[in-house]
Design a protein around this motif. Structure first.
Motif, PDB file in Angstrom:
ATOM      1  N   ASP A 197     -25.165  -5.837 -20.723  1.00  0.00           N
ATOM      2  CA  ASP A 197     -24.963  -4.599 -21.467  1.00  0.00           C
ATOM      3  C   ASP A 197     -24.670  -4.934 -22.921  1.00  0.00           C
ATOM      4  OD1 ASP A 197     -22.238  -5.339 -21.579  1.00  0.00           O
ATOM      5  OD2 ASP A 197     -21.780  -4.231 -19.746  1.00  0.00           O
ATOM      6  N   ALA A 198     -24.137  -3.976 -23.655  1.00  0.00           N
ATOM      7  CA  ALA A 198     -23.940  -4.149 -25.102  1.00  0.00           C
ATOM      8  C   ALA A 198     -22.904  -5.214 -25.430  1.00  0.00           C
ATOM      9  CB  ALA A 198     -23.541  -2.815 -25.732  1.00  0.00           C
ATOM     10  N   THR A 199     -22.016  -5.541 -24.483  1.00  0.00           N
ATOM     11  CA  THR A 199     -20.959  -6.519 -24.762  1.00  0.00           C
ATOM     12  C   THR A 199     -20.921  -7.672 -23.768  1.00  0.00           C
ATOM     13  OG1 THR A 199     -19.398  -5.161 -23.493  1.00  0.00           O
ATOM     14  CG2 THR A 199     -19.493  -4.799 -25.882  1.00  0.00           C
ATOM     15  N   GLU A 237     -23.796  -4.750 -33.465  1.00  0.00           N
ATOM     16  CA  GLU A 237     -23.068  -3.869 -32.547  1.00  0.00           C
ATOM     17  C   GLU A 237     -23.467  -4.055 -31.094  1.00  0.00           C
ATOM     18  OE1 GLU A 237     -23.500   0.113 -33.898  1.00  0.00           O
ATOM     19  OE2 GLU A 237     -22.379  -0.210 -35.757  1.00  0.00           O
ATOM     20  N   ASP A 238     -24.666  -4.561 -30.847  1.00  0.00           N
ATOM     21  CA  ASP A 238     -25.153  -4.680 -29.471  1.00  0.00           C
ATOM     22  C   ASP A 238     -25.490  -6.142 -29.200  1.00  0.00           C
ATOM     23  OD1 ASP A 238     -26.534  -4.573 -27.009  1.00  0.00           O
ATOM     24  OD2 ASP A 238     -27.210  -2.534 -27.413  1.00  0.00           O
TER      25      ASP A 238
END
Length: 368
Positions: free
Chosen positions: A220-222, A348-349
């Protein structure tokens, strides 16, 4: 016996009359002069010198004349055809010069302009980021150590004081290989490189270990099942937490700018004792938690950002790797390279680092 017939009327062959030959010649010369380019001249050549052209047809009629008249007619047609061929050659030369001059103007290439046929390449930010981190520590006199990504279970866990019942050994965190009796895993951190270094060398040891690691995380994004870490290890006489703090402060300032420091929060890791979480002073609001009168979005108003973990190497780890903990001590730390790059460049991603989009990597150019 009769003699040769000397009576003839050359007018009987109209195509060979002086008027017709001159008219055909003049028409050809006019068409040649009017040809504006090489393609038009090619069409004129076919029309006025080809097999079906007026002068070619007239040349064929010469054989129909009495012998006495052939010479005069042949000279007349030959002169006309010669004049047409000379005019064609002259006009061909003129048009070729004009064509080359026009090409120089219309197809001129300014070699000083930026080119865009082949886009400029860019190195991946993870690659350049890893090299930058390595350079920072090499400048301090450290060495860069590497190891395999397919690692022995003992080096990945047991040598680092992660016992048989430690939750990190379960399938929820670790990629195990088949068959299970081989006891091989995709390394979950770069700490096995530190263990390999201690097993093969005698202190003092100062190594930094950047590399790829694997854990069964969601994508996912993190989070990512494949990511990058950098870990450092120093083993020498008299190593303390003060040495660790100074090293990380220097590392932080080199990565994020002058004035950026770190703080320690007590924590627990099996391979270090005492252990601490490393926080980085927010490089956006400089620790105030406020930016332009509003809560800083980067640190969420806390003034600090979690960066990694660290601590004094557990004596059990030193002993397992053949180093006497009564003589030597050491410190170790570990940070995510991907997370560090996200801080450094405002990414951010996390997925942007792994999806291979050239539009993303090209923004970083050749170097960081």
């Amino acid at each position: 016996m009769s003699g040769p017939n000397t009576d003839f009327d050359p007018v009987e062959v109209a195509a060979l009359s002086p008027e017709e030959v001159e008219a055909a010649r003049d028409a050809a010369l006019a068409a040649i002069a009017a040809a504006a380019d090489l393609e038009a001249l090619k069409q004129v050549r076919t029309a006025h010198t080809g097999d079906r052209s007026p002068l070619a047809l007239a040349n064929r009629e010469i054989g129909a004349l009495p012998p006495q008249a052939r010479k005069e007619a042949g000279q007349r047609v030959g002169q006309a055809r010669g004049a047409v061929q000379q005019a064609l050659a002259a006009r061909q030369a003129e048009l070729e010069v004009e064509h080359e001059a026009r090409m120089l103007v219309e197809e001129t290439v300014d070699v000083t302009l930026p080119y865009d046929r082949v886009p400029e390449g860019a190195r991946h930010p993870v690659t350049t980021g890893s090299e930058l981190i390595a350079d920072i520590f090499v400048a301090m006199g450290w060495e860069v150590a590497e190891g395999p990504v397919l690692e022995a279970e003992w080096l990945n866990f047991d040598a680092l004081n992660l016992g048989p019942d430690h939750p990190a050994r379960t399938m929820q965190d670790t990629f195990w290989t088949d068959p299970a009796e081989d006891h091989l895993v995709l390394r979950t951190h770069t700490s096995p490189v530190q263990a390999r270094t201690m097993l093969s060398r005698t202190p003092p040891i100062y190594v930094v270990c950047p590399g790829r690691v694997f854990r069964t995380d969601e994508y996912d994004a993190t989070h990512s099942p494949v990511f990058h870490q950098v870990e450092g290890l120093a083993v020498d006489r008299g190593i303390s937490m003060a040495h660790l703090k100074g090293t990380l402060d220097h590392f932080a300032s080199q990565m994020f700018g002058d004035g950026i420091s770190t703080r320690f929060r007590p924590s627990y890791f099996p391979f270090t004792e005492p252990s601490a979480e490393v926080d980085l002073i927010c490089f956006v609001c400089r620790g105030s938690g406020v930016l332009d009168g509003q809560e800083c979005r980067t640190c969420r108003g806390e003034g600090w950002i979690e960066w990694g973990g660290c601590g004094i190497v557990n004596p059990r780890v030193l002993r397992a790797c053949g180093i006497d903990p009564d003589v030597y001590s050491g410190f170790a730390f570990g940070m995510g390279i991907d997370r560090t790059l996200m801080f450094r460049h405002g990414i951010e991603d996390l997925r942007a680092l792994f999806e291979g989009d050239v539009r993303f990597t090209s923004a970083f150019g050749a170097e960081l």
